[in-house]
Design a protein around this motif. Structure first.
Motif, PDB file in Angstrom:
ATOM      1  N   ALA A 222       0.829  -1.212   0.000  1.00 30.14           N
ATOM      2  CA  ALA A 222       0.000   0.000   0.000  1.00 30.14           C
ATOM      3  C   ALA A 222       0.857   1.254   0.000  1.00 30.14           C
ATOM      4  O   ALA A 222       0.560   2.238  -0.695  1.00 30.14           O
ATOM      5  CB  ALA A 222      -0.949  -0.008   1.192  1.00 30.14           C
ATOM      6  N   ARG A 226       1.785   4.315  -3.286  1.00 27.77           N
ATOM      7  CA  ARG A 226       1.682   5.770  -3.156  1.00 27.77           C
ATOM      8  C   ARG A 226       3.032   6.461  -3.327  1.00 27.77           C
ATOM      9  O   ARG A 226       3.136   7.681  -3.178  1.00 27.77           O
ATOM     10  CB  ARG A 226       1.049   6.131  -1.809  1.00 27.77           C
ATOM     11  CG  ARG A 226      -0.351   5.549  -1.688  1.00 27.77           C
ATOM     12  CD  ARG A 226      -1.150   6.037  -0.509  1.00 27.77           C
ATOM     13  NE  ARG A 226      -2.487   5.432  -0.536  1.00 27.77           N
ATOM     14  CZ  ARG A 226      -3.496   5.852  -1.281  1.00 27.77           C
ATOM     15  NH1 ARG A 226      -3.328   6.909  -2.064  1.00 27.77           N
ATOM     16  NH2 ARG A 226      -4.662   5.242  -1.272  1.00 27.77           N
ATOM     17  N   ASP A 250      -8.656  -3.001  -0.642  1.00 24.19           N
ATOM     18  CA  ASP A 250      -9.710  -2.381  -1.442  1.00 24.19           C
ATOM     19  C   ASP A 250      -9.065  -1.754  -2.677  1.00 24.19           C
ATOM     20  O   ASP A 250      -8.467  -0.675  -2.584  1.00 24.19           O
ATOM     21  CB  ASP A 250     -10.426  -1.313  -0.624  1.00 24.19           C
ATOM     22  CG  ASP A 250     -11.604  -0.683  -1.364  1.00 24.19           C
ATOM     23  OD1 ASP A 250     -11.664  -0.820  -2.600  1.00 24.19           O
ATOM     24  OD2 ASP A 250     -12.446  -0.052  -0.700  1.00 24.19           O
ATOM     25  N   ILE A 252     -10.144  -0.076  -5.127  1.00 27.77           N
ATOM     26  CA  ILE A 252     -10.597   1.266  -5.476  1.00 27.77           C
ATOM     27  C   ILE A 252      -9.904   2.322  -4.617  1.00 27.77           C
ATOM     28  O   ILE A 252      -9.481   3.375  -5.108  1.00 27.77           O
ATOM     29  CB  ILE A 252     -12.128   1.368  -5.336  1.00 27.77           C
ATOM     30  CG1 ILE A 252     -12.804   0.471  -6.379  1.00 27.77           C
ATOM     31  CG2 ILE A 252     -12.595   2.824  -5.493  1.00 27.77           C
ATOM     32  CD1 ILE A 252     -14.315   0.430  -6.261  1.00 27.77           C
ATOM     33  N   LYS A 253      -9.761   2.040  -3.334  1.00 26.78           N
ATOM     34  CA  LYS A 253      -9.171   3.022  -2.424  1.00 26.78           C
ATOM     35  C   LYS A 253      -7.648   2.870  -2.286  1.00 26.78           C
ATOM     36  O   LYS A 253      -6.947   3.866  -2.054  1.00 26.78           O
ATOM     37  CB  LYS A 253      -9.819   2.903  -1.042  1.00 26.78           C
ATOM     38  CG  LYS A 253     -11.293   3.258  -1.021  1.00 26.78           C
ATOM     39  CD  LYS A 253     -11.869   3.084   0.377  1.00 26.78           C
ATOM     40  CE  LYS A 253     -13.362   3.423   0.407  1.00 26.78           C
ATOM     41  NZ  LYS A 253     -13.952   3.224   1.753  1.00 26.78           N
ATOM     42  N   ASP A 254      -7.166   1.636  -2.381  1.00 28.44           N
ATOM     43  CA  ASP A 254      -5.755   1.387  -2.081  1.00 28.44           C
ATOM     44  C   ASP A 254      -4.822   1.529  -3.282  1.00 28.44           C
ATOM     45  O   ASP A 254      -3.614   1.641  -3.112  1.00 28.44           O
ATOM     46  CB  ASP A 254      -5.588  -0.009  -1.463  1.00 28.44           C
ATOM     47  CG  ASP A 254      -6.257  -0.105  -0.098  1.00 28.44           C
ATOM     48  OD1 ASP A 254      -6.356   0.937   0.574  1.00 28.44           O
ATOM     49  OD2 ASP A 254      -6.683  -1.209   0.286  1.00 28.44           O
ATOM     50  N   PRO A 256      -3.890   4.094  -5.997  1.00 25.43           N
ATOM     51  CA  PRO A 256      -4.137   5.497  -6.369  1.00 25.43           C
ATOM     52  C   PRO A 256      -4.580   5.624  -7.823  1.00 25.43           C
ATOM     53  O   PRO A 256      -4.174   4.829  -8.681  1.00 25.43           O
ATOM     54  CB  PRO A 256      -2.768   6.157  -6.141  1.00 25.43           C
ATOM     55  CG  PRO A 256      -2.088   5.277  -5.134  1.00 25.43           C
ATOM     56  CD  PRO A 256      -2.537   3.887  -5.466  1.00 25.43           C
ATOM     57  N   ASN A 257      -5.388   6.621  -8.083  1.00 25.83           N
ATOM     58  CA  ASN A 257      -5.843   6.868  -9.440  1.00 25.83           C
ATOM     59  C   ASN A 257      -4.659   7.020 -10.397  1.00 25.83           C
ATOM     60  O   ASN A 257      -3.717   7.771 -10.129  1.00 25.83           O
ATOM     61  CB  ASN A 257      -6.692   8.138  -9.497  1.00 25.83           C
ATOM     62  CG  ASN A 257      -7.995   7.999  -8.742  1.00 25.83           C
ATOM     63  OD1 ASN A 257      -8.383   6.897  -8.358  1.00 25.83           O
ATOM     64  ND2 ASN A 257      -8.685   9.115  -8.520  1.00 25.83           N
TER      65      ASN A 257
END
Length: 320
Positions: A222, A226, A250, A252-254, A256-257
């Motif tokens: 994670a 980032r 998750d 979607i959350k973990d 990054p876009n």
């Protein structure tokens, strides 16, 4: 050729200090399989896991000779098309788990996981290549699509795979940032452009990272996701952190876009990959890193070193 050979046989969880050589029959060649005289083999973290824990699994045919890679010479090619005396490497495909592996003087191996190679390296240097450099090669080029202009971040770099990845990346012109969680090991990362201590929270501390090789594994994934810039790629290829799966992850959350997550599983080596790796090493004058060499008669000491993580780099065992 002798009818008997020395080999390590495992039937139950076995610490390094309890490893010993047994005398067993030299296997006979059969269609689709190649008999190789083992000259040397590298040791791997997965073999430690097998010996200490995984040996209890029902899918392990016991007793088993461990070892997921080796280098040597073809003794009996059977119907494979190889030539007797040909120099070759073998790795993965079930070695040391589904069928007997490389901790032996001879190994009977499926022809599709044996590869003829040309190399001026010594047997010990060659033995440091197959699994380690194949994993580094696949992670960097197949999964990360590494280019000369990339900034590569290697997390958990003070292992054989980390050293190999740094060598390859620097050879093509990349900038490399490498980490270790032990301050005393920072000098071992001198081939990287920057060596940093892993405080387990590194997101935001480095600028311009486009590709990341995660060798600590799920434990740090994670945070590594980032670390990279938008459009960057993270490849998870290791489990040094002792965490083998993500709970509550998750996507979607973990993730990054705009960041991409991939992995590399080394169970399917190819002739092209192995040929390209040895040619690359030769072309760039790269000497595979060997942390320590042991004679096969001292396999107990080699296994203890693997258990204790006391060797910086690849452990290689010379068989003959």
């Amino acid at each position: 050729m002798h009818e008997k050979m020395k080999a390590v046989l495992l039937s139950k969880p076995t610490k390094g200090m309890d490893v010993e050589l047994s005398e067993v029959s030299v296997p006979k060649a059969k269609p689709g399989w190649v008999l190789m005289k083992v000259r040397a083999f590298g040791m791997n973290h997965s073999e430690k896991l097998l010996r200490l824990y995984e040996i209890n699994a029902g899918y392990i045919k016991k007793p088993i000779i461990p070892g997921i890679e080796c280098v040597g010479e073809i003794v009996d090619p059977s119907d494979s098309g190889f030539l007797a005396g040909q120099k070759a490497v073998a790795l993965m495909g079930g070695m040391g788990r589904s069928f007997h592996g490389s901790y032996a003087e001879y190994a009977l191996l499926p022809a599709h996981h044996v590869f003829a190679v040309e190399s001026k390296l010594s047997w010990a240097q060659m033995a440091a290549v197959p699994e380690t450099y194949f994993t580094a090669w696949g992670s960097l080029f197949e999964s990360l699509d590494l280019k000369a202009e990339d900034v590569l971040f290697v997390r958990g770099a003070t292992c054989a795979l980390g050293y190999a990845a740094i060598q390859i990346a620097k050879a093509i012109g990349c900038k490399v940032i490498a980490t270790t969680h032990k301050a005393e090991k920072l000098p071992l990362l001198q081939n990287a452009d920057k060596a940093a201590l892993d405080t387990e929270r590194l997101a935001g501390k480095f600028k311009g990272v486009t590709k990341a090789l995660e060798l600590v594994g799920p434990k740090m994934l994670a945070d590594t996701l980032r670390l990279v810039e938008k459009g960057g790629i993270v490849c998870d290829s290791g489990i040094l952190g002792g965490v083998y799966a993500l709970n509550g992850f998750d996507p979607i959350k973990d993730i990054p876009n705009g960041v991409y997550l991939t992995g590399f599983f080394s169970n399917d080596p190819t002739k092209k990959a192995m040929t390209d790796i040895f040619a690359f090493l030769d072309r760039h004058g790269i000497k595979p890193g060997v942390g320590a060499e042991y004679d096969f008669s001292h396999i107990k000491d080699a296994c203890c070193a693997l258990d204790d993580s006391s060797v910086n780099g690849k452990i290689v065992v010379r068989v003959s």
